[in-house]
Structures are given as structure tokens and as C-alpha cells.
Design a protein around this motif. Structure first.
Motif, PDB file in Angstrom:
ATOM      1  N   LYS A   1     -24.157 -24.844  32.329  1.00 50.59           N
ATOM      2  CA  LYS A   1     -23.583 -25.455  31.137  1.00 50.59           C
ATOM      3  C   LYS A   1     -24.573 -26.464  30.580  1.00 50.59           C
ATOM      4  O   LYS A   1     -25.674 -26.646  31.126  1.00 50.59           O
ATOM      5  CB  LYS A   1     -22.243 -26.126  31.459  1.00 50.59           C
ATOM      6  CG  LYS A   1     -22.332 -27.263  32.453  1.00 50.59           C
ATOM      7  CD  LYS A   1     -20.960 -27.870  32.687  1.00 50.59           C
ATOM      8  CE  LYS A   1     -21.045 -29.037  33.667  1.00 50.59           C
ATOM      9  NZ  LYS A   1     -19.741 -29.687  33.877  1.00 50.59           N
ATOM     10  N   ASP A   2     -24.172 -27.120  29.486  1.00 51.40           N
ATOM     11  CA  ASP A   2     -25.059 -28.048  28.778  1.00 51.40           C
ATOM     12  C   ASP A   2     -26.364 -27.327  28.432  1.00 51.40           C
ATOM     13  O   ASP A   2     -26.327 -26.272  27.828  1.00 51.40           O
ATOM     14  CB  ASP A   2     -25.300 -29.296  29.619  1.00 51.40           C
ATOM     15  CG  ASP A   2     -23.999 -30.051  29.906  1.00 51.40           C
ATOM     16  OD1 ASP A   2     -23.126 -30.040  29.026  1.00 51.40           O
ATOM     17  OD2 ASP A   2     -23.865 -30.622  30.994  1.00 51.40           O
ATOM     18  N   LYS A   3     -27.508 -27.864  28.875  1.00 49.31           N
ATOM     19  CA  LYS A   3     -28.793 -27.223  28.585  1.00 49.31           C
ATOM     20  C   LYS A   3     -29.512 -26.797  29.861  1.00 49.31           C
ATOM     21  O   LYS A   3     -30.737 -26.645  29.878  1.00 49.31           O
ATOM     22  CB  LYS A   3     -29.691 -28.171  27.779  1.00 49.31           C
ATOM     23  CG  LYS A   3     -29.146 -28.503  26.393  1.00 49.31           C
ATOM     24  CD  LYS A   3     -30.105 -29.390  25.618  1.00 49.31           C
ATOM     25  CE  LYS A   3     -29.560 -29.700  24.231  1.00 49.31           C
ATOM     26  NZ  LYS A   3     -30.501 -30.557  23.449  1.00 49.31           N
TER      27      LYS A   3
ATOM     28  N   VAL B   1     -22.370 -18.687  31.917  1.00 47.77           N
ATOM     29  CA  VAL B   1     -23.221 -19.523  31.074  1.00 47.77           C
ATOM     30  C   VAL B   1     -22.412 -20.068  29.905  1.00 47.77           C
ATOM     31  O   VAL B   1     -21.795 -19.306  29.155  1.00 47.77           O
ATOM     32  CB  VAL B   1     -24.431 -18.726  30.539  1.00 47.77           C
ATOM     33  CG1 VAL B   1     -25.452 -19.673  29.913  1.00 47.77           C
ATOM     34  CG2 VAL B   1     -25.082 -17.904  31.639  1.00 47.77           C
ATOM     35  N   ASP B   2     -22.428 -21.393  29.747  1.00 49.28           N
ATOM     36  CA  ASP B   2     -21.679 -22.058  28.685  1.00 49.28           C
ATOM     37  C   ASP B   2     -22.623 -22.949  27.880  1.00 49.28           C
ATOM     38  O   ASP B   2     -23.774 -23.172  28.275  1.00 49.28           O
ATOM     39  CB  ASP B   2     -20.548 -22.882  29.303  1.00 49.28           C
ATOM     40  CG  ASP B   2     -19.441 -23.193  28.297  1.00 49.28           C
ATOM     41  OD1 ASP B   2     -19.539 -22.741  27.141  1.00 49.28           O
ATOM     42  OD2 ASP B   2     -18.482 -23.894  28.670  1.00 49.28           O
ATOM     43  N   ASP B   3     -22.133 -23.450  26.775  1.00 46.04           N
ATOM     44  CA  ASP B   3     -22.873 -24.382  25.906  1.00 46.04           C
ATOM     45  C   ASP B   3     -24.221 -23.766  25.493  1.00 46.04           C
ATOM     46  O   ASP B   3     -24.255 -22.616  25.064  1.00 46.04           O
ATOM     47  CB  ASP B   3     -23.069 -25.717  26.618  1.00 46.04           C
ATOM     48  CG  ASP B   3     -21.748 -26.351  27.034  1.00 46.04           C
ATOM     49  OD1 ASP B   3     -20.782 -26.223  26.266  1.00 46.04           O
ATOM     50  OD2 ASP B   3     -21.679 -26.950  28.114  1.00 46.04           O
TER      51      ASP B   3
ATOM     52  N   ASP C   1     -21.508 -19.031  21.921  1.00 43.82           N
ATOM     53  CA  ASP C   1     -22.454 -18.278  21.095  1.00 43.82           C
ATOM     54  C   ASP C   1     -23.891 -18.702  21.352  1.00 43.82           C
ATOM     55  O   ASP C   1     -24.829 -17.954  21.071  1.00 43.82           O
ATOM     56  CB  ASP C   1     -22.125 -18.471  19.612  1.00 43.82           C
ATOM     57  CG  ASP C   1     -20.804 -17.843  19.213  1.00 43.82           C
ATOM     58  OD1 ASP C   1     -20.353 -16.917  19.926  1.00 43.82           O
ATOM     59  OD2 ASP C   1     -20.213 -18.277  18.204  1.00 43.82           O
ATOM     60  N   GLN C   2     -24.100 -19.917  21.879  1.00 42.51           N
ATOM     61  CA  GLN C   2     -25.452 -20.407  22.132  1.00 42.51           C
ATOM     62  C   GLN C   2     -25.941 -20.070  23.545  1.00 42.51           C
ATOM     63  O   GLN C   2     -27.121 -20.259  23.850  1.00 42.51           O
ATOM     64  CB  GLN C   2     -25.509 -21.918  21.934  1.00 42.51           C
ATOM     65  CG  GLN C   2     -25.294 -22.380  20.493  1.00 42.51           C
ATOM     66  CD  GLN C   2     -23.844 -22.322  20.075  1.00 42.51           C
ATOM     67  OE1 GLN C   2     -22.956 -22.623  20.876  1.00 42.51           O
ATOM     68  NE2 GLN C   2     -23.587 -21.935  18.835  1.00 42.51           N
ATOM     69  N   ALA C   3     -25.060 -19.603  24.398  1.00 39.07           N
ATOM     70  CA  ALA C   3     -25.446 -19.269  25.772  1.00 39.07           C
ATOM     71  C   ALA C   3     -26.369 -18.060  25.793  1.00 39.07           C
ATOM     72  O   ALA C   3     -26.270 -17.169  24.948  1.00 39.07           O
ATOM     73  CB  ALA C   3     -24.201 -19.002  26.613  1.00 39.07           C
ATOM     74  N   ALA C   4     -27.287 -18.041  26.791  1.00 36.07           N
ATOM     75  CA  ALA C   4     -28.252 -16.944  26.888  1.00 36.07           C
ATOM     76  C   ALA C   4     -28.409 -16.516  28.340  1.00 36.07           C
ATOM     77  O   ALA C   4     -28.316 -17.337  29.254  1.00 36.07           O
ATOM     78  CB  ALA C   4     -29.611 -17.372  26.317  1.00 36.07           C
TER      79      ALA C   4
END
Length: 440
Positions: free
Chosen positions: A295-297, A323-325, A357-360
Motif C-alpha cells: 500500500k501507499d508507495k 496492491v493498493d494505493d 487504479d494506481q496500483a501496479a
């Protein structure tokens, strides 16, 4: 002052960094020479970068840019903070060995009644004893990987553990590695040897004490599982939110021996676990499983290379990522089957669950097969939570958060359930549930 070591042409800076570090690092006889050669190997390459295939998704030059100065030896205050943190992650009934800022802390460790069943030394003790020169060379052995070479040059302490033939260590051996400093680095290296027919479970826990931040941890574990031995190794990385952790495992497995691996990353800023496993004895078996909770970055990378060097060996790998954020999960799995390794059975599966949507997620399974009588497979998928399943659970009275948690627990449970011991499975599950509670 920070010493920049990102590039091979750092020149005087790299030489000065090693020279200043050697004054504090243990080593007698040939050890300084071994360290210098390892450092030269690192200096030629510098920090790994995206043009190196094995590091294409985890460009350390871009992500961290420099190696921080060595952490000072922990004082009484640091040891007190480490003790409090280590208590919170203690595995039930485990033997406890604690490293604080890269230094073994016997006053925080406890072998209990197992003192006669396994032999434990600090790496510092081995390196400072000129009579153990051959062992020092073995423990500080390196590969063509730059971070492993840097670790060999800079390792300040660690553990050397040996288990005699036929011994079964029924209690887990927990190595707790606590960081208490800020903007410093710690290099630890441990060596584990199981003789013929020995059995043991080793748990590595990476944690931070209150106030620790922005640190870098570089750890290497070298393990030899002898013929008919059984080794279970669990690694749980729960570092500070802005910490960097690069851990490497180099493991050789003998004839009819069994190796179980499990790795879970649930915090930090940059985290990479790279395992290099050689199945070097016929009939050996590997079960490798893992979970990235991101999560986060957080950038979490799991890279596993399995070398089937002889016939009739089996390996199975199963990895899951949530995977989040703006987090990113990387999984690289490579299975190498040598020409002589007929009758190999190998499988690799990796799945990623993306919660924003930003998770990879980057998944790269590889098969390199040079034998013709094998059974090998691999698969990789990624996707979001199934909205139909969430709706189904909500229709039966669960809140949206509880529905999501239940589905995520089932997803990662596919890997966690492979942990054979109930108490260790419960320990890992509790860590995962804590991450889920914080996320939701």
C-alpha cells in the motif's frame, strides 16, 4: 556525511567508504582481503539498475541513489527500544536470536534448553578468529550480484548456526533483526548448515523500533541443507514505512532433502527478497510461497531463481500480491532445468490483486529448460476484486469492508496455508490481518 556509492566510477568516495568502514568491521587473517575483493566487485558494477535484467523492475540507482553510512553500535537506549519491539513479534515457543542495527545482541537473545542441540556463534566471533579462516571465506562467499558483493564487504555481524547430523530442532529458531537508527545502513550475513537428516525451522523477522526511519538493511542468508535434511525458512519484513530492505537467500539442497520457503512483505518503502535455490541432490523437493501486501508507495519485489541441477527433483512456487494505493509489486520467477536434470517436475504460479487504479504489478515467470523429459508449467494473472462476489457477501449481511477483507484473506490464504506449522501459520495470518485492518 553520506557516501555516494551508486556508480562504479565513484572512485575516491568508494575507497574512502571501505577504508573508514574497515576500522569498525570484524576480521582477522585473510578477512580484510576477502572484503576488499568483494568491494571491488561491487564498485565495478555499482548499485543495480534497470539495464540489468534481474533488476529491470527495481532500479536501485533511481530508487535509493546511495548507500548510507554504517549504523553505530547500539547503546543501552537502542537495546531497550529493540527489546520492546522484539517482544511484539515473538513467535510462540521459539528460540530467539536478536540483531540490533546489524550487531548480535546476546543479552536480548535466548536459546533456552537448546544450547546442546545446535551450535550458534556470532559472525563477528567467527571473523575475528584467525583459526576459522576457511569458515570465514565460506561465510563471506559472494556471487555476481552487486548487492551480495557489497554485503560480503560490509557485513558487520550475523549468525553462524550449525545443526548436527540427525538432530531435530522442534522449536522454531527466530532471528529478529531490529533497526533503531535513522538514515543509516546495516549489513548482516548469516550462515546455516543442516547436516544429514537434520530438521529445523528458521523465522527471520525484520522490524523497526520506535523512532527508526529512513534506514537501509542489506541481509544475506547462506544455507546448506544436507542429504535427507528438512529446512523451513520464513521471512517476514515489517520495516519502517520509509525503510529500504534488500534480502538475499543462497540455499543449496542435498539428496532427498526438503526445503520450504515463505516470504511476506507488508511494509517499508523499497523491499526486495531474492532467493537463489540449487536443487543439487536427486529427490530433493522445494515448496516456495509468498505474499506481498503493498500500500501507499511501497515497492515490493520478490525474485526467485530455482536451479534444477540433477534429475528427479520437484519444485513448486506459489506467490500472491495485494496492491493498493500507488504501490507496486514485482514477482520474477525463473526455473532452470539443466541438461542432466531429467524427470524434473516444476510449477510456478503468481497472481496479483489490484485494489486501486494506481496500483501496479509486474509478473515475469521464466522457464529455461535444457532437458527433454520434464513436466514444467508457469502462470501469471492480475486483476481487481470481483464486484459480483462483493455484492454476494453484502447481500448476506456483511459490510463492504468486511466483504473485501474476507475475499482478500481467501486470496492470500492460498499461499499462507502452505505453511506447515499451525503456530507459524497463525503468526503470519495475524501479521496479514493487521495489514488489512490498517488498510481498511
Amino acid at each position: 556525511m553520506k557516501q555516494v556509492l551508486a556508480k562504479a566510477d565513484a572512485g575516491c568516495a568508494t575507497s574512502n567508504f571501505l577504508a573508514s568502514a574497515l576500522e569498525r568491521l570484524p576480521g582477522a587473517g585473510l578477512v580484510p582481503h576477502i572484503r576488499a575483493r568483494a568491494f571491488e566487485a561491487y564498485a565495478r558494477a555499482g548499485l543495480p539498475h534497470r539495464r540489468m535484467e534481474a533488476w529491470r523492475y527495481t532500479d536501485l540507482r533511481a530508487l535509493i541513489g546511495e548507500v548510507l553510512p554504517l549504523a553505530p553500535r547500539p547503546d543501552a537506549a537502542a537495546l531497550a527500544r529493540a527489546k520492546a519491539s522484539a517482544r511484539q513479534v515473538a513467535v510462540d515457543q521459539a528460540v530467539k536470536l536478536v540483531l540490533v542495527d546489524g550487531i548480535f545482541a546476546p543479552e536480548l537473545s535466548d536459546l533456552g534448553e537448546l544450547k546442546n542441540e545446535l551450535h550458534v556463534q556470532s559472525l563477528r566471533e567467527v571473523l575475528e578468529n584467525s583459526a576459522t579462516g576457511a569458515m570465514a571465506g565460506l561465510v563471506l562467499s559472494t556471487t555476481d550480484d552487486a548487492v551480495i558483493a557489497l554485503n560480503a564487504a560490509m557485513a558487520s555481524d550475523g549468525l553462524v548456526i550449525s545443526i548436527a547430523e540427525g538432530n531435530t530442532i522442534r522449536r522454531p529458531i527466530q532471528i529478529v533483526q531490529v533497526a533503531t537508527g535513522s538514515s543509516v545502513s546495516a549489513f548482516t550475513r548469516s550462515y546455516l548448515q543442516l547436516d544429514k537428516g537434520a530438521h529445523a525451522t528458521v523465522v527471520q523477522s525484520f522490524i523497526s523500533a520506535e523512532g527508526a526511519s529512513g534506514y537501509q538493511a542489506n541481509d544475506v542468508l547462506i544455507a546448506l541443507a544436507g542429504d535427507e535434511a528438512s529446512l523451513s525458512h520464513l521471512r517476514i519484513a515489517a520495516d519502517a514505512a520509509d525503510a529500504v530492505n534488500i534480502s538475499s537467500g543462497i540455499i543449496a539442497v542435498g539428496t532427498r532433502a526438503k526445503l520450504d520457503l515463505f516470504s511476506m512483505t507488508c511494509s517499508g518503502s523499497i523491499n526486495r527478497y531474492q532467493g537463489f535455490v540449487t536443487l543439487g541432490g536427486e529427490g530433493s523437493k522445494l515448496s516456495a510461497n509468498g505474499v506481498n501486501l503493498v500500500k501507499d508507495k511501497l515497492h515490493a519485489d520478490t525474485t526467485i531463481v530455482v536451479d534444477h541441477a540433477v534429475p528427479h527433483c520437484t519444485s513448486r512456487q506459489k506467490f500472491r500480491a495485494v496492491v493498493d494505493d500507488c504501490g507496486r509489486s514485482v514477482f520474477q520467477g525463473r526455473i532452470v532445468v539443466r541438461p542432466v536434470a531429467q524427470k524434473t517436475v516444476a510449477s510456478l504460479s503468481t497472481r496479483a490483486l489490484l485494489l486501486s487504479d494506481q496500483a501496479a504489478a509486474d509478473n515475469k515467470p521464466e522457464l529455461e529448460i535444457s532437458a527433454d523429459d520434464v513436466t514444467c508449467s508457469h502462470g501469471a494473472t492480475s486483476g481487481a476484486l470481483d464486484n459480483n462476489l462483493v455484492f454476494y457477501l453484502r447481500a448476506r449481511g456483511l459490510s463492504e469492508k468486511d466483504a473485501q477483507m474476507l475475499l482478500i484473506k481467501a486470496f492470500i490464504g492460498e499461499s499462507i496455508e502452505e505453511i506447515f506449522a499451525d503456530n507459524l501459520r497463525d503468526f503470519v495470518t495475524a501479521q496479514a490481518e493487521h495489514w488489512l485492518q490498517e488498510r481498511l
